[in-house]
Scaffold this motif. Structure first.
Motif, PDB file in Angstrom:
ATOM      1  N   LEU A  32       0.829  -1.216   0.000  1.00  0.00           N
ATOM      2  CA  LEU A  32       0.000   0.000   0.000  1.00  0.00           C
ATOM      3  C   LEU A  32       0.857   1.256   0.000  1.00  0.00           C
ATOM      4  CD1 LEU A  32      -2.771   1.441   0.307  1.00  0.00           C
ATOM      5  CD2 LEU A  32      -2.413   1.286   2.790  1.00  0.00           C
ATOM      6  N   LEU A  33       1.847   1.309   0.878  1.00  0.00           N
ATOM      7  CA  LEU A  33       2.687   2.507   0.964  1.00  0.00           C
ATOM      8  C   LEU A  33       3.449   2.739  -0.333  1.00  0.00           C
ATOM      9  CD1 LEU A  33       4.132   2.153   4.585  1.00  0.00           C
ATOM     10  CD2 LEU A  33       2.224   3.577   3.823  1.00  0.00           C
ATOM     11  N   VAL A  34       3.946   1.653  -0.931  1.00  0.00           N
ATOM     12  CA  VAL A  34       4.668   1.781  -2.199  1.00  0.00           C
ATOM     13  C   VAL A  34       3.733   2.268  -3.297  1.00  0.00           C
ATOM     14  CG1 VAL A  34       5.814   0.466  -4.029  1.00  0.00           C
ATOM     15  CG2 VAL A  34       6.439   0.082  -1.627  1.00  0.00           C
ATOM     16  N   SER A  35       2.506   1.750  -3.319  1.00  0.00           N
ATOM     17  CA  SER A  35       1.566   2.087  -4.391  1.00  0.00           C
ATOM     18  C   SER A  35       1.170   3.557  -4.402  1.00  0.00           C
ATOM     19  CB  SER A  35       0.306   1.224  -4.282  1.00  0.00           C
ATOM     20  OG  SER A  35      -0.466   1.603  -3.136  1.00  0.00           O
ATOM     21  N   THR A  36       1.258   4.227  -3.260  1.00  0.00           N
ATOM     22  CA  THR A  36       0.894   5.657  -3.214  1.00  0.00           C
ATOM     23  C   THR A  36       1.948   6.537  -3.863  1.00  0.00           C
ATOM     24  OG1 THR A  36       1.969   6.086  -1.076  1.00  0.00           O
ATOM     25  CG2 THR A  36      -0.317   5.275  -1.031  1.00  0.00           C
ATOM     26  N   ASN A  37       3.170   6.010  -3.973  1.00  0.00           N
ATOM     27  CA  ASN A  37       4.297   6.770  -4.524  1.00  0.00           C
ATOM     28  C   ASN A  37       4.581   8.035  -3.704  1.00  0.00           C
ATOM     29  OD1 ASN A  37       6.392   6.867  -6.445  1.00  0.00           O
ATOM     30  ND2 ASN A  37       5.284   8.395  -7.665  1.00  0.00           N
ATOM     31  N   ARG A  38       4.217   8.000  -2.426  1.00  0.00           N
ATOM     32  CA  ARG A  38       4.427   9.169  -1.552  1.00  0.00           C
ATOM     33  C   ARG A  38       5.481   8.923  -0.493  1.00  0.00           C
ATOM     34  NH1 ARG A  38      -1.575   9.317   0.324  1.00  0.00           N
ATOM     35  NH2 ARG A  38      -0.643  10.371   2.108  1.00  0.00           N
ATOM     36  N   PHE A  39       6.005   7.690  -0.417  1.00  0.00           N
ATOM     37  CA  PHE A  39       6.922   7.341   0.658  1.00  0.00           C
ATOM     38  C   PHE A  39       8.130   6.581   0.118  1.00  0.00           C
ATOM     39  CE2 PHE A  39       2.480   6.841   2.050  1.00  0.00           C
ATOM     40  CZ  PHE A  39       2.385   7.895   2.960  1.00  0.00           C
ATOM     41  N   HIS A  40       9.254   6.786   0.764  1.00  0.00           N
ATOM     42  CA  HIS A  40      10.424   5.940   0.540  1.00  0.00           C
ATOM     43  C   HIS A  40      10.333   4.837   1.581  1.00  0.00           C
ATOM     44  CE1 HIS A  40      15.036   5.344   0.995  1.00  0.00           C
ATOM     45  NE2 HIS A  40      14.548   4.539   0.063  1.00  0.00           N
ATOM     46  N   VAL A  41      10.170   3.593   1.155  1.00  0.00           N
ATOM     47  CA  VAL A  41       9.837   2.494   2.060  1.00  0.00           C
ATOM     48  C   VAL A  41      11.037   1.583   2.297  1.00  0.00           C
ATOM     49  CG1 VAL A  41       8.293   0.553   2.489  1.00  0.00           C
ATOM     50  CG2 VAL A  41       7.442   2.563   1.253  1.00  0.00           C
ATOM     51  N   LEU A  42      11.355   1.409   3.574  1.00  0.00           N
ATOM     52  CA  LEU A  42      12.378   0.469   4.021  1.00  0.00           C
ATOM     53  C   LEU A  42      11.706  -0.639   4.826  1.00  0.00           C
ATOM     54  CD1 LEU A  42      15.007   3.032   5.413  1.00  0.00           C
ATOM     55  CD2 LEU A  42      14.850   2.123   3.084  1.00  0.00           C
ATOM     56  N   VAL A  43      12.265  -1.821   4.784  1.00  0.00           N
ATOM     57  CA  VAL A  43      11.751  -2.936   5.580  1.00  0.00           C
ATOM     58  C   VAL A  43      12.920  -3.587   6.303  1.00  0.00           C
ATOM     59  CG1 VAL A  43      10.519  -5.139   5.581  1.00  0.00           C
ATOM     60  CG2 VAL A  43       9.890  -3.354   3.933  1.00  0.00           C
ATOM     61  N   CYS A  44      12.768  -3.759   7.600  1.00  0.00           N
ATOM     62  CA  CYS A  44      13.758  -4.482   8.399  1.00  0.00           C
ATOM     63  C   CYS A  44      12.958  -5.317   9.394  1.00  0.00           C
ATOM     64  CB  CYS A  44      14.697  -3.511   9.114  1.00  0.00           C
ATOM     65  SG  CYS A  44      16.098  -4.297   9.933  1.00  0.00           S
ATOM     66  N   ALA A  45      12.771  -6.574   9.073  1.00  0.00           N
ATOM     67  CA  ALA A  45      11.834  -7.409   9.823  1.00  0.00           C
ATOM     68  C   ALA A  45      12.434  -8.783  10.112  1.00  0.00           C
ATOM     69  CB  ALA A  45      10.530  -7.569   9.034  1.00  0.00           C
ATOM     70  N   PRO A  46      11.903  -9.492  11.109  1.00  0.00           N
ATOM     71  CA  PRO A  46      12.424 -10.822  11.437  1.00  0.00           C
ATOM     72  C   PRO A  46      12.299 -11.791  10.270  1.00  0.00           C
ATOM     73  CG  PRO A  46      11.027  -9.994  13.214  1.00  0.00           C
ATOM     74  CD  PRO A  46      10.846  -9.062  12.053  1.00  0.00           C
ATOM     75  N   ASP A  47      13.251 -12.719  10.177  1.00  0.00           N
ATOM     76  CA  ASP A  47      13.219 -13.692   9.090  1.00  0.00           C
ATOM     77  C   ASP A  47      12.238 -14.832   9.352  1.00  0.00           C
ATOM     78  OD1 ASP A  47      14.551 -15.103  11.055  1.00  0.00           O
ATOM     79  OD2 ASP A  47      16.462 -15.220   9.983  1.00  0.00           O
ATOM     80  N   SER A  48      11.659 -14.872  10.554  1.00  0.00           N
ATOM     81  CA  SER A  48      10.659 -15.877  10.905  1.00  0.00           C
ATOM     82  C   SER A  48       9.755 -15.295  11.985  1.00  0.00           C
ATOM     83  CB  SER A  48      11.324 -17.167  11.402  1.00  0.00           C
ATOM     84  OG  SER A  48      12.115 -16.900  12.548  1.00  0.00           O
ATOM     85  N   GLU A  49       8.706 -16.029  12.334  1.00  0.00           N
ATOM     86  CA  GLU A  49       7.760 -15.492  13.310  1.00  0.00           C
ATOM     87  C   GLU A  49       8.409 -15.301  14.672  1.00  0.00           C
ATOM     88  OE1 GLU A  49       3.517 -16.508  15.466  1.00  0.00           O
ATOM     89  OE2 GLU A  49       4.007 -17.470  13.574  1.00  0.00           O
ATOM     90  N   LYS A  50       8.178 -14.127  15.252  1.00  0.00           N
ATOM     91  CA  LYS A  50       8.714 -13.795  16.573  1.00  0.00           C
ATOM     92  C   LYS A  50       7.594 -13.239  17.456  1.00  0.00           C
ATOM     93  CE  LYS A  50      13.159 -14.683  15.843  1.00  0.00           C
ATOM     94  NZ  LYS A  50      13.086 -15.170  14.465  1.00  0.00           N
ATOM     95  N   SER A  51       6.403 -13.800  17.325  1.00  0.00           N
ATOM     96  CA  SER A  51       5.265 -13.310  18.100  1.00  0.00           C
ATOM     97  C   SER A  51       5.496 -13.510  19.597  1.00  0.00           C
ATOM     98  CB  SER A  51       3.988 -14.051  17.685  1.00  0.00           C
ATOM     99  OG  SER A  51       3.664 -13.760  16.347  1.00  0.00           O
ATOM    100  N   ALA A  52       5.007 -12.552  20.370  1.00  0.00           N
ATOM    101  CA  ALA A  52       5.015 -12.611  21.841  1.00  0.00           C
ATOM    102  C   ALA A  52       6.413 -12.694  22.437  1.00  0.00           C
ATOM    103  CB  ALA A  52       4.155 -13.774  22.335  1.00  0.00           C
ATOM    104  N   VAL A  53       7.405 -12.127  21.750  1.00  0.00           N
ATOM    105  CA  VAL A  53       8.754 -12.092  22.329  1.00  0.00           C
ATOM    106  C   VAL A  53       8.971 -10.818  23.129  1.00  0.00           C
ATOM    107  CG1 VAL A  53       9.718 -13.533  20.504  1.00  0.00           C
ATOM    108  CG2 VAL A  53       9.809 -11.031  20.276  1.00  0.00           C
ATOM    109  N   SER A  54       7.949  -9.962  23.186  1.00  0.00           N
ATOM    110  CA  SER A  54       8.001  -8.714  23.928  1.00  0.00           C
ATOM    111  C   SER A  54       9.180  -7.859  23.438  1.00  0.00           C
ATOM    112  CB  SER A  54       8.086  -8.999  25.429  1.00  0.00           C
ATOM    113  OG  SER A  54       7.921  -7.822  26.183  1.00  0.00           O
ATOM    114  N   HIS A  55       9.896  -7.204  24.371  1.00  0.00           N
ATOM    115  CA  HIS A  55      10.973  -6.299  23.977  1.00  0.00           C
ATOM    116  C   HIS A  55      12.346  -6.960  24.144  1.00  0.00           C
ATOM    117  CE1 HIS A  55      11.440  -1.879  23.024  1.00  0.00           C
ATOM    118  NE2 HIS A  55      12.696  -2.294  23.081  1.00  0.00           N
TER     119      HIS A  55
END
Length: 309
Positions: A32-55
């Motif tokens: 969605l953000l890319v499609s608007t052409n209004r933002f420079h989008v970076l992604v830095c995310a876990p390579d696998s699920e890390k749900s409920a790992v808190s901080h």
């Protein structure tokens, strides 16, 4: 924070999450953000699920980072936690600039009440807040049998006005840096009742433990904190079959839910509102507790002297 709003430049938004870089919620938000052409989008995310790992953060070993092809964005998958991903992504060690805004999500399942403490999604935003960078965590209240993957796109679209408004305030240096926002989108996002400013409540899915004979026994607890009883055997399950007889296996299970009848995040979400909850990094006790200890603490030494121990 560096000001990336040079005349004519698009603001830089960095996306992270706790469901992993391939999760549909993150992919929907990035698309969605890319499609608007209004933002420079970076992604830095876990390579696998890390749900409920808190901080939680990685402290004793290096993180493995791999570039991932996501159309219109510069993206990396990281072996660490959501807080690790945010920390690395804003450090200028991976990207050449600091993002104007960090968004964590869209999470699979709500993050309200006490579950904010457990949430890796919220931690991804909180880590940016700790470092003086505006941040938002976004969660969609996924319900099995009612929700479908397209709802993540609808949830992202519903939050786009808030994202745009935040960036507008950042540009004119009016955005407050004393909090970050936690947004929860209701299950029936198409018919949501609008935005509602809420406070964090005390809702809690109560957890119990059940002894099982295998990893798959008793069903799996999903990232939405609901139970899946018919799940296929995982790699971890096959590995656990080799455990010796002196190992006992226990799995969490949901035993109930505690809900406040008040104008809080969880109740407003269930009423169909998109809840917007300002959060901070401190955990102060309620005033009644502080008042008790103000009277209690001075008498501790007199009634329980250390010499008596």
């Amino acid at each position: 924070m560096e000001d990336n709003f040079i005349a004519g430049d698009r603001p830089t938004v960095m996306i992270t999450n706790d469901d992993g870089i391939d999760a549909p919620g993150l992919r929907a938000l990035v698309s969605l953000l890319v499609s608007t052409n209004r933002f420079h989008v970076l992604v830095c995310a876990p390579d696998s699920e890390k749900s409920a790992v808190s901080h939680s953060i990685t402290w004793r070993h290096a993180l493995s980072v791999k570039q991932v092809d996501i159309s219109g964005a510069t993206a990396f998958a990281v072996s660490g936690t959501p807080a690790d991903c945010t920390s690395l992504g804003i450090s200028k060690a991976l990207f050449s600039s600091v993002p104007d805004l960090v968004i964590s999500g869209v999470n699979i399942g709500d993050n309200c009440g006490y579950h904010i403490v457990y949430s890796g999604t919220v931690a991804g935003a909180r880590e940016a807040f700790f470092n003086g960078i505006p941040a938002v965590s976004i969660s969609y209240n996924w319900v099995r049998g009612k929700s479908n993957v397209n709802d993540f796109t609808l949830a992202a679209k519903a939050c786009l006005p808030i994202i745009s408004a935040i960036l507008a305030e950042i540009k004119i240096k009016h955005y407050p840096q004393i909090c970050f926002l936690n947004i929860d989108v209701p299950t029936d996002v198409v018919n949501h009742k609008g935005y509602r400013l809420t406070r964090q409540g005390k809702s809690l899915r109560k957890m119990g433990w059940r002894q099982v004979t295998s990893e798959g026994g008793g069903g799996n607890l999903l990232s939405t904190m609901t139970m899946e009883t018919n799940s296929s055997e995982s790699t971890d399950a096959r590995a656990l079959k080799n455990a010796t007889s002196d190992h006992l296996l226990f799995k969490r299970q949901v035993t109930g839910i505690l809900v406040e009848n008040d104008d809080t995040d969880y109740c407003s979400l269930q009423e169909g509102y998109i809840t917007v909850t300002p959060l901070g990094g401190l955990s102060p006790a309620e005033l009644d507790a502080v008042s008790f200890f103000q009277n209690w603490l001075p008498g501790v030494v007199n009634h329980y002297p250390s010499s008596a121990l």
